[in-house]
Design an enzyme around this catalytic site. Structure first.
Site, PDB file in Angstrom:
ATOM      1  N   VAL A  31     -54.039 -34.067 -22.793  1.00  0.00           N
ATOM      2  CA  VAL A  31     -54.947 -32.920 -22.678  1.00  0.00           C
ATOM      3  C   VAL A  31     -56.365 -33.339 -22.317  1.00  0.00           C
ATOM      4  CG1 VAL A  31     -53.690 -31.305 -24.152  1.00  0.00           C
ATOM      5  CG2 VAL A  31     -55.320 -32.854 -25.190  1.00  0.00           C
ATOM      6  N   GLY A  32     -56.653 -34.634 -22.384  1.00  0.00           N
ATOM      7  CA  GLY A  32     -58.000 -35.042 -21.999  1.00  0.00           C
ATOM      8  C   GLY A  32     -58.307 -36.439 -22.478  1.00  0.00           C
ATOM      9  N   GLY A  34     -61.918 -39.215 -23.090  1.00  0.00           N
ATOM     10  CA  GLY A  34     -63.364 -39.412 -23.031  1.00  0.00           C
ATOM     11  C   GLY A  34     -63.664 -40.874 -23.278  1.00  0.00           C
ATOM     12  N   ALA A  35     -64.926 -41.162 -23.537  1.00  0.00           N
ATOM     13  CA  ALA A  35     -65.347 -42.548 -23.715  1.00  0.00           C
ATOM     14  C   ALA A  35     -64.648 -43.199 -24.905  1.00  0.00           C
ATOM     15  CB  ALA A  35     -66.854 -42.597 -23.905  1.00  0.00           C
ATOM     16  N   TYR A  36     -64.335 -42.393 -25.911  1.00  0.00           N
ATOM     17  CA  TYR A  36     -63.853 -42.994 -27.158  1.00  0.00           C
ATOM     18  C   TYR A  36     -62.360 -42.849 -27.386  1.00  0.00           C
ATOM     19  CZ  TYR A  36     -68.781 -43.457 -28.049  1.00  0.00           C
ATOM     20  OH  TYR A  36     -70.105 -43.804 -27.948  1.00  0.00           O
ATOM     21  N   GLY A  37     -61.642 -42.272 -26.421  1.00  0.00           N
ATOM     22  CA  GLY A  37     -60.204 -42.179 -26.609  1.00  0.00           C
ATOM     23  C   GLY A  37     -59.553 -41.127 -25.744  1.00  0.00           C
ATOM     24  N   SER A  38     -58.216 -41.098 -25.804  1.00  0.00           N
ATOM     25  CA  SER A  38     -57.434 -40.097 -25.068  1.00  0.00           C
ATOM     26  C   SER A  38     -56.742 -39.199 -26.076  1.00  0.00           C
ATOM     27  CB  SER A  38     -56.354 -40.776 -24.228  1.00  0.00           C
ATOM     28  OG  SER A  38     -56.884 -41.904 -23.582  1.00  0.00           O
ATOM     29  N   LYS A  54     -54.963 -38.298 -31.129  1.00  0.00           N
ATOM     30  CA  LYS A  54     -56.011 -39.022 -30.401  1.00  0.00           C
ATOM     31  C   LYS A  54     -55.771 -40.517 -30.541  1.00  0.00           C
ATOM     32  CE  LYS A  54     -61.100 -39.545 -30.393  1.00  0.00           C
ATOM     33  NZ  LYS A  54     -62.323 -39.007 -31.015  1.00  0.00           N
ATOM     34  N   ASP A 151     -74.998 -32.708 -33.154  1.00  0.00           N
ATOM     35  CA  ASP A 151     -74.641 -32.353 -31.777  1.00  0.00           C
ATOM     36  C   ASP A 151     -73.852 -31.049 -31.732  1.00  0.00           C
ATOM     37  OD1 ASP A 151     -74.595 -32.703 -29.019  1.00  0.00           O
ATOM     38  OD2 ASP A 151     -72.756 -33.888 -29.049  1.00  0.00           O
TER      39      ASP A 151
END
Length: 361
Positions: A31-32, A34-38, A54, A151
């Site tokens: 599903v996606g 990023g920098a820190y994992g899939s 994740k 954030d």
């Protein structure tokens, strides 16, 4: 894995990444990433729920990575609240510390985020009350553990069809300047004191973000879509007015004081003129959230008791968290130490008791 019965794992390649997960997780679908994992969605055959799995990317690549991995696991393990994402499972295919290189975290699969919701429909005042109430209820819990989200923005707020909301990705953000440069949503919801390094910030940086989000839900547009730091501050001050002398004098940064003093005076606008047609109670709450002076900004607890939430507020059902030990934050350990601590957290993980009442999105 020590005292836990070790499940049977199976391997599969997805998007050039090898996933090695217990057999209870089936139908993995990317599903996606990023920098820190899939992240993959999966069916948890044990509970019948769709979950998000994740796989952390290079969790122990450096000391920074290793500490971040430990932080994420500790935070997620601690969170047990309806309006905050919590951990359903944590595992590694490794059978001992020596072979421990991969960390997998399982959470609820969240459908839409608040961004999708805002784009698709004009929200009624009642919707806004319910959504903001849930954000504040989650924040009261997070803040009571001495954790700051840092954030909060619409994409970090997951919402299902019943308008039930969970806060995602909290406490991890230690954002660099590059990530806040330019026309970026990351910065539009940021409190000025954190964006511009005015002073030591406190929990109420998150309340500023809630104010920005609430204004956007009420109007359908971003409140402060700054093109850069300076433009962002100008947009903020057009609404709040320039900071009072009492606030400027408390800023430790000489540069910040000089810069603010160089700005031409701007009066505070009447919020009722800015948010025309909004519920007067909503406007009153916004005025208490979007305050430059952090000492005068409303807290999550105080905001929950605001008359705007009269139909939802229940002091007996707005729980606080158990104390959270974050003394590890000040520790400088080597990669192997962080790895050992993380391994201990993974093998000691006790899954939550499933009550059949969890939100599906």
């Amino acid at each position: 894995m020590s005292h836990k019965e070790r499940p049977t794992f199976y391997r599969q390649e997805l998007n050039k990444t090898i996933w090695e997960v217990p057999e209870r997780y089936q139908n993995l679908s990317p599903v996606g990433s990023g920098a820190y994992g899939s992240v993959c969605s999966a069916l948890d055959t044990k509970s019948g729920l769709r979950v998000a799995v994740k796989k952390l990317s290079r969790p122990f690549q450096s000391m920074i990575h290793a500490k971040r991995t430990y932080r994420e696991l500790r935070l997620l393990k601690h969170m047990k609240h309806e309006n905050v994402i919590g951990l359903l499972d944590a595992f590694s295919p490794a059978t001992c510390l020596a072979g421990f290189n991969d960390v997998y975290l399982v959470t609820h699969l969240m459908g839409a985020d608040l961004n999708n919701i805002v784009k698709c429909q004009k929200l009624t005042d009642d919707h806004v009350q319910f959504l903001i109430y849930q954000i504040l209820r989650g924040l009261k819990y997070i803040h009571s553990a001495d954790i700051i989200h840092r954030d909060l923005k619409p994409s970090n707020l997951a919402v299902n069809e019943d308008c039930e909301l969970k806060i995602l990705d909290f406490g991890l953000a230690r954002l660099t300047d590059d990530e806040m440069t330019g026309y970026v949503a990351t910065r539009w919801y940021r409190a000025p004191e954190i964006m511009l390094n005015w002073m030591h910030y406190n929990m109420t940086v998150d309340i500023w973000s809630v104010g920005c989000i609430m204004a956007e839900l009420l109007t359908g547009r971003t409140l402060f879509p700054g093109t850069d730091h300076i433009n962002q501050l100008q947009q903020i001050m057009r609404l709040t007015g320039t900071p009072p002398a009492s606030l400027i004098s408390r800023m430790p940064s000489h540069e910040a004081r000089n810069y603010i003093n160089s700005l031409s005076y701007m009066p505070k606008r009447n919020f009722a003129d800015v948010f025309v047609g909004a519920n007067p109670m909503a406007v009153d709450l916004l005025e208490k959230m979007l305050v430059l002076d952090t000492d005068k900004r409303i807290t999550a607890s105080q905001a929950l008791a605001h008359p705007y939430f009269a139909q939802y507020h229940d002091p007996d059902d707005e729980p606080e968290a158990d104390p959270y030990d974050q003394s590890f934050e000040s520790r400088d350990l080597d990669i192997e130490e962080w790895k050992r601590l993380t391994y201990e957290e993974v093998i000691s993980f006790e899954p939550p008791v499933f009550d059949g009442d969890e939100m599906e999105s």
